[in-house]
Design a protein around this motif. Structure first.
Motif, PDB file in Angstrom:
ATOM      1  N   LEU A  35     -19.139   1.432  -1.631  1.00 49.20           N
ATOM      2  CA  LEU A  35     -19.717   0.496  -1.589  1.00 49.20           C
ATOM      3  C   LEU A  35     -21.163   0.108  -1.785  1.00 49.20           C
ATOM      4  O   LEU A  35     -22.072  -0.291  -2.179  1.00 49.20           O
ATOM      5  N   ALA A  36     -21.440   0.473  -0.006  1.00 52.09           N
ATOM      6  CA  ALA A  36     -22.385   0.290   0.423  1.00 52.09           C
ATOM      7  C   ALA A  36     -23.486   1.656   0.317  1.00 52.09           C
ATOM      8  O   ALA A  36     -24.384   1.138  -0.047  1.00 52.09           O
ATOM      9  N   LEU A  37     -23.402   2.505  -0.317  1.00 48.57           N
ATOM     10  CA  LEU A  37     -24.360   3.432  -0.781  1.00 48.57           C
ATOM     11  C   LEU A  37     -24.757   3.043  -1.977  1.00 48.57           C
ATOM     12  O   LEU A  37     -26.107   2.912  -2.618  1.00 48.57           O
ATOM     13  N   LYS A  38     -23.363   2.482  -3.036  1.00 45.35           N
ATOM     14  CA  LYS A  38     -23.761   1.423  -4.083  1.00 45.35           C
ATOM     15  C   LYS A  38     -25.249   0.910  -4.608  1.00 45.35           C
ATOM     16  O   LYS A  38     -25.352   0.599  -5.164  1.00 45.35           O
ATOM     17  N   ALA A  39     -25.026  -0.353  -3.587  1.00 44.53           N
ATOM     18  CA  ALA A  39     -25.213  -0.997  -3.086  1.00 44.53           C
ATOM     19  C   ALA A  39     -26.490  -0.830  -2.144  1.00 44.53           C
ATOM     20  O   ALA A  39     -28.471  -1.230  -2.584  1.00 44.53           O
ATOM     21  N   PHE A  40     -26.840   0.170  -1.912  1.00 40.37           N
ATOM     22  CA  PHE A  40     -28.586   1.140  -0.983  1.00 40.37           C
ATOM     23  C   PHE A  40     -28.712   1.083  -2.986  1.00 40.37           C
ATOM     24  O   PHE A  40     -30.441   0.949  -2.812  1.00 40.37           O
ATOM     25  N   TYR A  41     -28.119   2.248  -3.252  1.00 43.64           N
ATOM     26  CA  TYR A  41     -28.986   2.515  -3.963  1.00 43.64           C
ATOM     27  C   TYR A  41     -29.529   2.100  -5.348  1.00 43.64           C
ATOM     28  O   TYR A  41     -30.261   1.863  -6.545  1.00 43.64           O
TER      29      TYR A  41
END
Length: 429
Positions: free
Chosen positions: A171-177
């Motif tokens: 979820l964090a990677l998705k938010a950064f992307y």
């Protein structure tokens, strides 16, 4: 239940009422802002206004709402740091365990207008800050920017009262992307708007669209593939066309521009059952393959040749068919200059084209694995931390013998041991 307090502030309100109701049922306190708070309150959800948390009203026409230590202190606190806990207690700041945010719809607005004032007012500041803060502190805060994740999160809360670290990381990677794409879109649009002052930027659209006379590579001759029409799948088709040029029996599937599946139909006996993705690239679209792709997940079929165009169009009438052609021979090519797109920035790399798996791995995330099976299929797996874990996943899910594994990151002794025990050859790039 480890999730006790959630901040919700969304522009795309798809499913948010239902999600907030499910959180409230599980004892989660909901705090919110502006239109989101109004919607949730009208839907019967007990909502606490952010201004009641901060003790400070929204100002500057809504430009400043959540930018306050009572919000960001609650999000950024690391509970492994004793001093952070002491700061929370000293300043009476209550932690926030979940942040549910999506941003002002700048992408949609820029399609409708080039009015500078309108565009500027639709640049989200607080939302981006909330997403980046919670993504940074994902061990302590669950960050949610995609309505598609709501159902999965509720199931996780029911299963263990929390969201597991593996899912928090995703979820964090998705938010950064998501925030990266958002900022890149703003940069592109404002660069075009402020033409006399703009930074140079390149788009893959200009690179791949044969109808646009705009040079972005060092030489136009660097282009290898021409498409029959411009498409958002240009990167996947270009890469796929180069891959299948290495072996005409290969068929490769992509999700967006990420390779997800491949088969050598000569070795598979013509079976395509394990191919997955949204775009598939092959050298020749025969009538038999067209029939087999009819019920597949693929939305776009890209090929160089078609056995029967009328049959293909009828069989695949709910799918898009794109043809490609090679602008130069690839037979004696050892390296190619290829490109990957980071929103509006074209990143060029030189890739060895010795074999298809190694070519695909060069453009996949680090620690990706491609396993070649004896039945002609290739299994793809990505683990952002370890190729060993990726290999374990493939071995668990694959009853067919693995002949070779191709990996684009360093491997440890356990990885080598597992391959040795299973008679698997290792190739690294």
């Amino acid at each position: 239940m480890n999730i006790k307090r959630a901040l919700i502030s969304v522009s795309d309100k798809t499913g948010i009422v239902e999600f907030a109701k499910e959180l409230e049922k599980r004892g989660v306190e909901v705090i919110s802002t502006g239109g989101t708070a109004h919607l949730l309150s009208e839907s019967g959800i007990n909502v606490k206004q952010v201004s009641d948390v901060t003790g400070f009203p929204e100002i500057l026409g809504g430009r400043v709402k959540t930018l306050h230590p009572f919000i960001f202190g609650g999000i950024l606190a690391n509970f492994d740091e004793k001093s952070h806990i002491q700061d929370l207690e000293r300043h009476n700041i209550t932690p926030i365990d979940m942040v549910v945010v999506n941003l002002y719809p700048f992408e949609e607005i820029q399609k409708q207008t080039r009015d500078e004032d309108v565009l500027i007012e639709n640049i989200d500041i607080g939302g981006v800050a909330l997403l980046r803060a919670s993504a940074k502190n994902h061990r302590n805060v669950v960050v949610v920017c995609d309505p598609a994740d709501y159902e999965k999160i509720i199931k996780s809360l029911d299963l263990c009262g929390d969201v597991q670290l593996h899912d928090r990381r995703i979820l964090a990677l998705k938010a950064f992307y998501y925030t990266m794409k958002y900022d890149a879109t703003i940069h592109r649009v404002l660069s075009e708007l402020f033409a006399s002052e703009k930074f140079e930027h390149m788009t893959f659209e200009r690179f791949s669209n044969p109808h646009v006379d705009y040079e972005v590579l060092d030489k136009v001759d660097d282009k290898l593939i021409k498409l029959s029409e411009h498409t958002s799948e240009s990167l996947a088709i270009t890469l796929g066309a180069i891959v299948v040029s290495l072996d005409h029996s290969l068929i490769v599937g992509f999700n967006d521009s990420t390779p997800t599946s491949m088969v050598n139909i000569r070795n598979s006996g013509g079976r395509l059952c394990d191919l997955t993705g949204t775009t598939v690239v092959l050298r020749r679209l025969t009538n038999d393959i067209a029939r087999k792709l009819k019920e597949s997940t693929f939305k776009t079929i890209a090929c160089e040749e078609i056995e029967d165009i009328d049959f293909a169009k009828e069989s695949l009438k709910n799918k898009k068919i794109i043809t490609y052609s090679y602008l130069k021979s690839l037979d004696n090519l050892e390296n190619i200059k290829t490109a990957s797109l980071l929103e509006n920035i074209l990143l060029r790399t030189t890739v060895n084209v010795s074999n298809a798996p190694q070519l695909l791995l060069a453009l996949m995330p680090k620690y990706s694995i491609i396993a070649e099976l004896e039945d002609g299929f290739f299994k793809f797996e990505v683990d952002l931390l370890s190729p060993t874990e990726a290999l374990e996943k493939i071995l668990e899910k694959t009853p067919v013998k693995i002949i070779n594994v191709y990996v684009n990151g360093p491997v440890d002794s356990l990885f080598k041991k597992m391959c040795g025990e299973n008679g698997i050859n290792i190739f690294t790039i």
